[in-house]
Design a protein around this motif. Structure first.
Motif, mmCIF file in Angstrom:
data_model
loop_
_atom_site.group_PDB
_atom_site.id
_atom_site.type_symbol
_atom_site.label_atom_id
_atom_site.label_comp_id
_atom_site.label_asym_id
_atom_site.label_seq_id
_atom_site.Cartn_x
_atom_site.Cartn_y
_atom_site.Cartn_z
ATOM 1 N N ARG A 283 0.866 -1.065 0.137
ATOM 2 C CA ARG A 283 0.059 -0.088 0.061
ATOM 3 C C ARG A 283 0.717 1.300 -0.079
ATOM 4 O O ARG A 283 0.590 2.387 -0.769
ATOM 5 C CB ARG A 283 -0.758 0.061 1.034
ATOM 6 C CG ARG A 283 -1.806 0.951 1.355
ATOM 7 C CD ARG A 283 -2.464 1.101 2.558
ATOM 8 N NE ARG A 283 -3.666 0.258 2.524
ATOM 9 C CZ ARG A 283 -4.450 -0.057 3.602
ATOM 10 N NH1 ARG A 283 -4.539 0.418 4.532
ATOM 11 N NH2 ARG A 283 -5.221 -1.154 3.192
ATOM 12 N N THR A 284 1.903 1.281 1.016
ATOM 13 C CA THR A 284 2.633 2.512 1.007
ATOM 14 C C THR A 284 4.398 2.235 0.668
ATOM 15 O O THR A 284 4.582 1.154 0.406
ATOM 16 C CB THR A 284 2.495 2.902 2.272
ATOM 17 O OG1 THR A 284 3.028 1.882 3.269
ATOM 18 C CG2 THR A 284 1.144 3.095 2.922
ATOM 19 N N THR A 285 4.984 3.457 0.464
ATOM 20 C CA THR A 285 6.390 3.315 0.470
ATOM 21 C C THR A 285 7.066 2.821 1.623
ATOM 22 O O THR A 285 6.332 2.827 2.658
ATOM 23 C CB THR A 285 7.012 4.743 -0.052
ATOM 24 O OG1 THR A 285 6.731 5.871 1.239
ATOM 25 C CG2 THR A 285 6.189 5.336 -1.012
ATOM 26 N N VAL A 286 8.243 2.450 1.552
ATOM 27 C CA VAL A 286 9.193 1.930 2.707
ATOM 28 C C VAL A 286 9.170 2.987 3.855
ATOM 29 O O VAL A 286 9.277 3.138 4.953
ATOM 30 C CB VAL A 286 10.642 1.735 2.105
ATOM 31 C CG1 VAL A 286 11.460 1.408 3.217
ATOM 32 C CG2 VAL A 286 10.684 0.450 1.342
ATOM 33 N N GLN A 287 9.428 4.278 3.439
ATOM 34 C CA GLN A 287 9.699 5.465 4.215
ATOM 35 C C GLN A 287 8.201 5.586 5.013
ATOM 36 O O GLN A 287 8.074 5.672 6.338
ATOM 37 C CB GLN A 287 9.770 7.029 3.604
ATOM 38 C CG GLN A 287 11.071 6.868 2.765
ATOM 39 C CD GLN A 287 11.386 5.996 1.711
ATOM 40 O OE1 GLN A 287 10.199 5.515 0.950
ATOM 41 N NE2 GLN A 287 12.628 5.938 1.366
ATOM 42 N N ILE A 288 6.835 5.702 4.645
ATOM 43 C CA ILE A 288 5.660 5.697 5.185
ATOM 44 C C ILE A 288 5.508 4.795 6.276
ATOM 45 O O ILE A 288 5.038 4.597 7.349
ATOM 46 C CB ILE A 288 4.621 5.992 4.191
ATOM 47 C CG1 ILE A 288 4.615 7.209 3.597
ATOM 48 C CG2 ILE A 288 3.220 5.914 5.093
ATOM 49 C CD1 ILE A 288 3.676 7.308 2.233
ATOM 50 N N ALA A 289 5.814 3.463 5.522
ATOM 51 C CA ALA A 289 5.626 2.213 6.537
ATOM 52 C C ALA A 289 6.542 2.243 7.730
ATOM 53 O O ALA A 289 6.159 1.826 8.659
ATOM 54 C CB ALA A 289 5.809 0.981 5.564
ATOM 55 N N ASN A 290 7.855 2.816 7.466
ATOM 56 C CA ASN A 290 8.641 2.761 8.700
ATOM 57 C C ASN A 290 8.216 3.691 9.623
ATOM 58 O O ASN A 290 8.303 3.530 11.014
ATOM 59 C CB ASN A 290 9.862 3.260 8.120
ATOM 60 C CG ASN A 290 10.792 1.908 7.535
ATOM 61 O OD1 ASN A 290 10.530 0.285 7.836
ATOM 62 N ND2 ASN A 290 11.940 1.964 6.901
ATOM 63 N N LEU A 291 7.666 4.813 9.111
ATOM 64 C CA LEU A 291 7.213 5.776 9.901
ATOM 65 C C LEU A 291 6.173 5.430 10.899
ATOM 66 O O LEU A 291 5.831 5.653 12.260
ATOM 67 C CB LEU A 291 6.712 7.017 9.309
ATOM 68 C CG LEU A 291 6.208 8.242 10.094
ATOM 69 C CD1 LEU A 291 6.989 8.561 11.220
ATOM 70 C CD2 LEU A 291 5.614 9.288 9.281
#
Length: 328
Positions: A283-291
């Motif tokens: 669903r999301t980018t790596v950056q959003i998922a990590n946040l």
């Protein structure tokens, strides 16, 4: 995933004249979202969402659990001659809970929570009892509440002792509050669901049965709602199926049943060897998922749930994100 499952079942397991599919979502907004998702599927699925439903209207029903409850509540009213109306106004509900507290306060002088200062806490506890389909004091006394929201209000308990005078007082308060509502021709939503459940059980021979049921966002449903859906399931076919789609990390409703490790066995389903973990996050980018994960990893209620799945990230890159004003 729910939409793909629906199309698959319709094409592969709905050839018998009486084979039908019920897809239930948490609310009307999710019904509309499912329609949006379906229309975004690959072009190889040539049917539009409306065509899918209309061309198979005798085989497919997609609805919210609220619409099922409200529909059968209306049917109950017509058949019984009952004139109860749903109360949604919080001010009205607080008026009745306050009246019940005042009436009961002197009977339980040692129970500090039977007080107007705790009206919000008491109303939430009463609605949780009803959401769990707890009808007897003995069951309430022996049941632990899971998923209570932390509150900044002073002296509000996070846990109520089992077999206590406090639980006895709260249960009696619930009965008095419900009685006051009914005396004024009113019913709250949780009682409406209980009325619908009882009506369906009494008229089970008239309930439409579905060979396949798909329950989307099942982590948000109450025990009463799950027991209502269960009544529509026809398990007699060798190929019958009921599918629960859930993400415990997205559970935001304090009255939900399938939280903090509560098993499907608690609602009568043996899912041993029948569950699948979908860990990849598309669903999301790596950056959003990590946040997002950094915000929940310090929340024991989520991380310690045996059904929680830490997402496995795919290489979908995007800009770095920053969280602002999370305290507001």
């Amino acid at each position: 995933m729910a939409i793909h499952r629906l199309v698959y079942l319709l094409n592969e397991y709905c050839f018998a004249p009486d084979a039908k599919i019920l897809m239930v979502t948490f609310n009307k907004t999710l019904v509309n979202f499912l329609k949006y998702l379906y229309n975004k599927l690959d072009e190889e699925i040539s049917l539009s969402f409306d065509a899918l439903v209309n061309d198979n209207k005798d085989k497919v029903k997609i609805c919210s659990i609220d619409s099922i409850i409200y529909g059968y509540f209306q049917e109950y009213k017509e058949s019984s001659g009952c004139n109860l109306e749903l109360v949604n106004n919080k001010t009205v509900k607080y008026n009745f809970i306050n009246r019940a507290i005042i009436k009961l306060k002197d009977k339980y002088p040692k129970v500090q929570y039977i007080d107007l200062a705790f009206a919000n806490f008491l109303l939430d506890e009463i609605e949780w009892i009803k959401a769990c389909n707890i009808r007897k004091l003995e069951e309430y006394q022996s049941t632990d509440r899971i998923g209570r929201t932390a509150t900044s209000q002073k002296d509000v308990p996070q846990k109520i002792a089992k077999n206590s005078e406090t639980k006895k007082a709260i249960f009696e308060l619930m009965q008095l509050y419900t009685q006051l509502l009914k005396e004024n021709g009113l019913v709250d939503f949780k009682d409406m669901a209980l009325i619908a459940l009882d009506y369906l059980k009494e008229n089970e021979h008239r309930i439409p049965k579905y060979t396949h049921i798909i329950i989307d966002e099942s982590q948000d449903l109450t025990r009463t709602q799950l027991e209502i859906i269960k009544l529509f399931y026809n398990s007699e076919k060798s190929y019958s199926s009921i599918m629960f789609i859930a993400d415990t990390a997205q559970s935001i409703y304090t009255h939900s049943w399938l939280v903090r490790g509560r098993s499907f066995a608690s609602i009568g389903f043996d899912m041993t060897g029948k569950s699948y973990i979908l860990s990849k996050n598309y669903r999301t980018t790596v950056q959003i998922a990590n946040l997002a994960y950094s915000l929940i990893e310090k929340t024991p209620e989520i991380i310690e749930d045996e059904n929680f799945v830490k997402p496995a990230l795919i290489d979908k890159q995007g800009p770095f994100t920053r969280a602002k004003n999370l305290s507001k």
